[in-house]
Every structure is written in C-alpha cells, then in structure tokens.
Design an enzyme around this catalytic site. Structure first.
Site, PDB file in Angstrom:
ATOM      1  CG  ASN A 235      -0.491   0.059   2.412  1.00 34.16           C
ATOM      2  OD1 ASN A 235       0.808   0.245   3.125  1.00 34.16           O
ATOM      3  ND2 ASN A 235      -1.335  -0.398   3.293  1.00 34.16           N
ATOM      4  CD  GLN A 280      -5.790  -6.064 -13.053  1.00 37.87           C
ATOM      5  OE1 GLN A 280      -5.186  -6.387 -11.712  1.00 37.87           O
ATOM      6  NE2 GLN A 280      -6.041  -7.444 -13.197  1.00 37.87           N
ATOM      7  CG  HIS A 283      -6.615  -6.009  -7.284  1.00 39.28           C
ATOM      8  ND1 HIS A 283      -5.459  -7.489  -6.769  1.00 39.28           N
ATOM      9  CD2 HIS A 283      -6.256  -6.901  -8.903  1.00 39.28           C
ATOM     10  CE1 HIS A 283      -4.956  -8.267  -7.659  1.00 39.28           C
ATOM     11  NE2 HIS A 283      -5.479  -7.834  -8.843  1.00 39.28           N
ATOM     12  CD  GLU A 349      -0.233  -2.604 -11.542  1.00 39.11           C
ATOM     13  OE1 GLU A 349      -0.236  -3.211 -11.314  1.00 39.11           O
ATOM     14  OE2 GLU A 349      -1.399  -2.084 -11.664  1.00 39.11           O
ATOM     15  CG  HIS A 350      -2.216  -4.517 -15.257  1.00 36.02           C
ATOM     16  ND1 HIS A 350      -1.937  -4.120 -14.367  1.00 36.02           N
ATOM     17  CD2 HIS A 350      -0.930  -5.307 -15.020  1.00 36.02           C
ATOM     18  CE1 HIS A 350      -1.829  -4.916 -13.086  1.00 36.02           C
ATOM     19  NE2 HIS A 350      -0.937  -5.806 -13.562  1.00 36.02           N
ATOM     20  CG  ASP A 383      -3.050 -10.276 -11.867  1.00 37.28           C
ATOM     21  OD1 ASP A 383      -2.051  -9.493 -12.094  1.00 37.28           O
ATOM     22  OD2 ASP A 383      -4.126 -10.284 -12.091  1.00 37.28           O
ATOM     23  CG  HIS A 442      43.772  11.799 -12.717  1.00 37.80           C
ATOM     24  ND1 HIS A 442      43.403  13.004 -11.495  1.00 37.80           N
ATOM     25  CD2 HIS A 442      42.682  10.968 -13.037  1.00 37.80           C
ATOM     26  CE1 HIS A 442      42.652  12.953 -11.016  1.00 37.80           C
ATOM     27  NE2 HIS A 442      41.781  11.453 -12.099  1.00 37.80           N
TER      28      HIS A 442
END
Length: 451
Positions: A235, A280, A283, A349-350, A383, A442
């Site tokens: 979360n 979805q 969820h 996301e998807h 998933d 250097h």
C-alpha cells in the site's frame, strides 16, 4: 457506469493528456510523514517495535516474528492440491520467463592488449515483501522469489503481515508458497515496519526470538540481518517506506494501487473488455480501470456489460467503488493514432490491446508496465501463469520504470584489464585530458610506470 472523457477532435500534448486522464491518487509525501516514526522505532528497538507495531496495525502481537520451520511444513502439508499444482505451474513458467532476462557476460577488446569485461553480479541478500490486506497473494511470493533466485541471490527473506485469526502467523498459503520455493526465512511483519526491518535489520527482544534465530542458524542478538535490496508491492505506506530507505538499500519501485487500461476498437468483444476492467477493480476500491477506444458503440456495450455483471460478483461494492471513482473512466478518441498517444500518456501498469492487428498496435506502445496482446492474453494471465512478472510500475511511472525482473537483483561490474603496451599507447591522450582538467596526478599515475 464508467465516466466519459471525450477527446475526439482535440490535439493535446503528452503533458496535457496526462493531466486530463483519470488517475488514482497516491500521496506518498503525506504517507512519508506518518511512517518516519515507524522506521525510527524499528531501527531503535528492533523486535520489540515490530511486535508493538503488529499489535497497532494488524491487531496482533506475534509470538514468533520469524516463522518457525514446523509452521512452514504444516502449511505445505495442508495446501489444497489444486492450488499447489497451480503454484507449481506458475513457478515453472516464471523460471523460464525470468531466465530469458539474464544478461550475458562479455569481453570487449578496446585496443590491442586492452580489454573491458562486463560482469553481472547478484546482490547477496534481499528482502521480499508480500502484502496481506484485502486479499492473499501467494502469486506475489512466486513473482518476487523466482526473479531473485534466477538472478542468483544467496539469501532470501520474506515478510508478510501477521493475521490475528491465525495466531499471528502470515496466511498459510503464503507460507506454503515459500516452502514450495525453498525459502525458509519468513517474518510475520507487515507494512512500513517490514521495510524498516529489511533496511536496518532487527535485534531480538526475548528468548523466543533468540531461539527462532538460533534454530535457523543465526547467532547472537540478531533476529533479521539487513538486506541489500527490498522488492514487492504494497500500500501507500509500503511505497513511502521504500522511498525513505532508498539509498540505504536498493528498491524495485514505489508500487501503488493496481491499474488497467484497455485500448480497444470496434472489433473488440465488449464482454472481454468489461470483465477485464472488472478483474482489476476487484483488487481495491482505489483500483483504476480505463477504457481507451475510438468506438462509442463499444463503450456503450461495455457499460451495459459492467452494469449487468457487477451486482453478481463477490466483491460488488469494492468493484463498484473502483469503477465509478475518479481514477476510472472511458476515454473516447478520434482514431487509433490518438489512442496510442493516450495510452503512452497514461503509462498503464497493465495495458491490454484488443484491436484489429493487435500485435502491430502493441508494437507502437512506448509506455506500459506490461502489454497484453489480443483477446486471449488477459491481465489475470499475467497475474499468475504467463511467465511474466506482475510486480509492475504504477501511477504513470512506466515512462521510466520497469516491472520487477532479474536486473533488480544484479549489478553491472566492469573489469578493466590492460597490458603494458596498451597503456603506453594511450599515455599521451590520457595526459592531454588530465592536463585539460587540471588533474596532473592522473597523468603522473600513468607516466610513472614508464620512467
């Protein structure tokens, strides 16, 4: 049911599109202020803080913060055979999918006698978070653990919230999935406190902790050693905790509430589109479901399907809240060109592509966590069993972030190997560059080898 955003005939820049599209709110900054005391408490008091925070946030003070081996064995013994078989398929498919992500080591001769070797080295220890709020996610165990195992990580620790009705242990299906994968180090710790435990480690509180650690091969006062990388969804408080500890440890991403966008034209089946958007929304009440289409008729048909199907689902109230919230909606576009531009601005996301010649349309997409092509590649396949990873960037971060993969657990190390002649051949141009930067030592570091 889905609110409409009509962009037909409008020409908007990517920035304007992003501001117009529905989006779930994820106020990580506010959550940061709330979880900073939690992180500090765990860092200071270790296991004692973890128990207190379990009581505060999960309603239970776990007797065993580290899950005993017998609890793992018992969970696996009691696992439903059909669920076990499905998890074994998921594990096999994900091993194959993640093995394909491993980069190859290469050696490149830059000049005669001068070689740069590209090595990929796994981190030693990772902490994998598995949420346990509105639903139980053994699939997240598979996604996190398999990617780390394929990468070659030596030590894997899993944390998942304690369940009050289970005596303070994580859900048994989570434990069984860990046992199937050979992971023995599991903690009954949830939320931001789990991220803090992974980042800072935790010392024991009592003899139960000491015995649990000793039974697992630990010594002294350490319940949980710090890790190198923390991954896993959660979360907003988990996301905030990961932001706060980034730099102390590596993280995968600040994953927020799940989201799906479906890019569809008039050829799409409205039933397929509707049930995928609903899947979805199941969820979380804050989940985002977005339809992008150039067909008002399809949008109407999808609305009708959703209205008919939502009341019959198990999580109807949760789903209805998600689908009617400000984070969800239908975006009407002029044509597929504008649909692709909208999809890229949203950076889902998807992202499902349900159009004629869906593969060609999918190839044009730049920004998405994962792309699902055609009518038989729904998001739920990803998933669980597709062989891809379901831990994906949310909130538009797909513009710059990737889904969880083996590279989250490995580091690129360049090994430089030059012989005397190769170094000498570059002494003059090296000296010129060092002098131009006013770094004469250097150049001396090279010149001294040939004086």
């Amino acid at each position: 049911m889905l609110k409409r955003i009509d962009l037909r005939g409008q020409t908007l820049s990517p920035v304007q599109l992003a501001a117009t599209l529905p989006r779930a709110a994820l106020d990580v900054e506010s959550a940061l202020e709330q979880i900073r005391p939690v992180l500090a408490d765990v860092r200071e008091r270790g296991a004692a803080a973890l128990r207190d925070l379990g009581g505060r946030f999960d309603g239970v003070r776990p007797e065993h913060l580290r899950v005993p081996a017998e609890a793992l064995a018992d969970a696996l013994d009691r696992l439903n055979p059909e669920v076990r078989a499905a998890l074994e398929i998921a594990i096999a498919h994900n091993r194959a999918g993640h093995a394909a992500q491993l980069p190859r080591e290469r050696s490149t001769e830059i000049t005669g006698g001068g070689v740069v070797h590209q090595r990929w080295v796994p981190v030693r220890r990772v902490g994998l978070y598995v949420p346990g709020g509105l639903a139980v996610y053994p699939s997240s165990v598979v996604m996190n653990v398999v990617a780390a195992q394929v990468a070659g990580v030596e030590q894997l620790a899993v944390a998942s919230p304690p369940q009050r009705e289970l005596g303070g242990l994580p859900h048994p299906v989570i434990l069984a999935a860990c046992a199937l994968l050979g992971v023995a180090e599991i903690y009954a710790v949830g939320g931001a406190q789990a991220v803090a435990m992974f980042a800072y480690g935790a010392h024991v509180e009592n003899e139960t902790d000491r015995a649990d650690a000793a039974a697992a091969g630990g010594t002294g006062d350490v319940l949980c050693e710090p890790v190198d990388v923390v991954t896993g969804p959660g979360n907003v408080y988990v996301a905030a905790a990961k932001r706060a500890v980034m730099g102390t440890v590596g993280i995968d991403a600040e994953a927020g509430t799940t989201e799906i966008a479906v890019l569809a034209d008039a050829t799409a089946d409205p039933v397929h589109v509707a049930v995928d958007l609903m899947s979805q929304a199941e969820h979380d009440p804050a989940a985002a479901s977005v339809l992008i289409t150039d067909s008002a008729e399809l949008a109407d048909a999808v609305d009708a399907e959703i209205a008919a199907r939502v009341p019959t689902t198990k999580h109807a109230e949760r789903m209805r809240t998600a689908l009617t919230g400000p984070q969800s909606g239908t975006v009407l576009v002029t044509d597929l060109n504008q649909a692709v531009a909208v999809a890229d601005a949203y950076g889902a996301e998807h992202l499902e592509v349900q159009t004629a010649d869906a593969a060609a349309v999918a190839d044009r997409i730049r920004n998405a966590g994962a792309i699902f092509v055609g009518p038989y590649s729904p998001v739920p396949l990803g998933d669980y069993l597709a062989g891809s990873n379901h831990v994906l960037p949310t909130g538009g971060t797909a513009r710059f972030a990737s889904g969880l993969n083996v590279t989250a657990f490995i580091r690129s190390v360049q090994v430089i190997e030059y012989d005397e002649a190769a170094l000498k051949s570059l002494a003059d141009p090296l000296r010129a560059l060092a002098t131009s930067e006013d770094l004469p030592a250097h150049a001396e570091a090279v010149d001294a080898r040939f004086q």
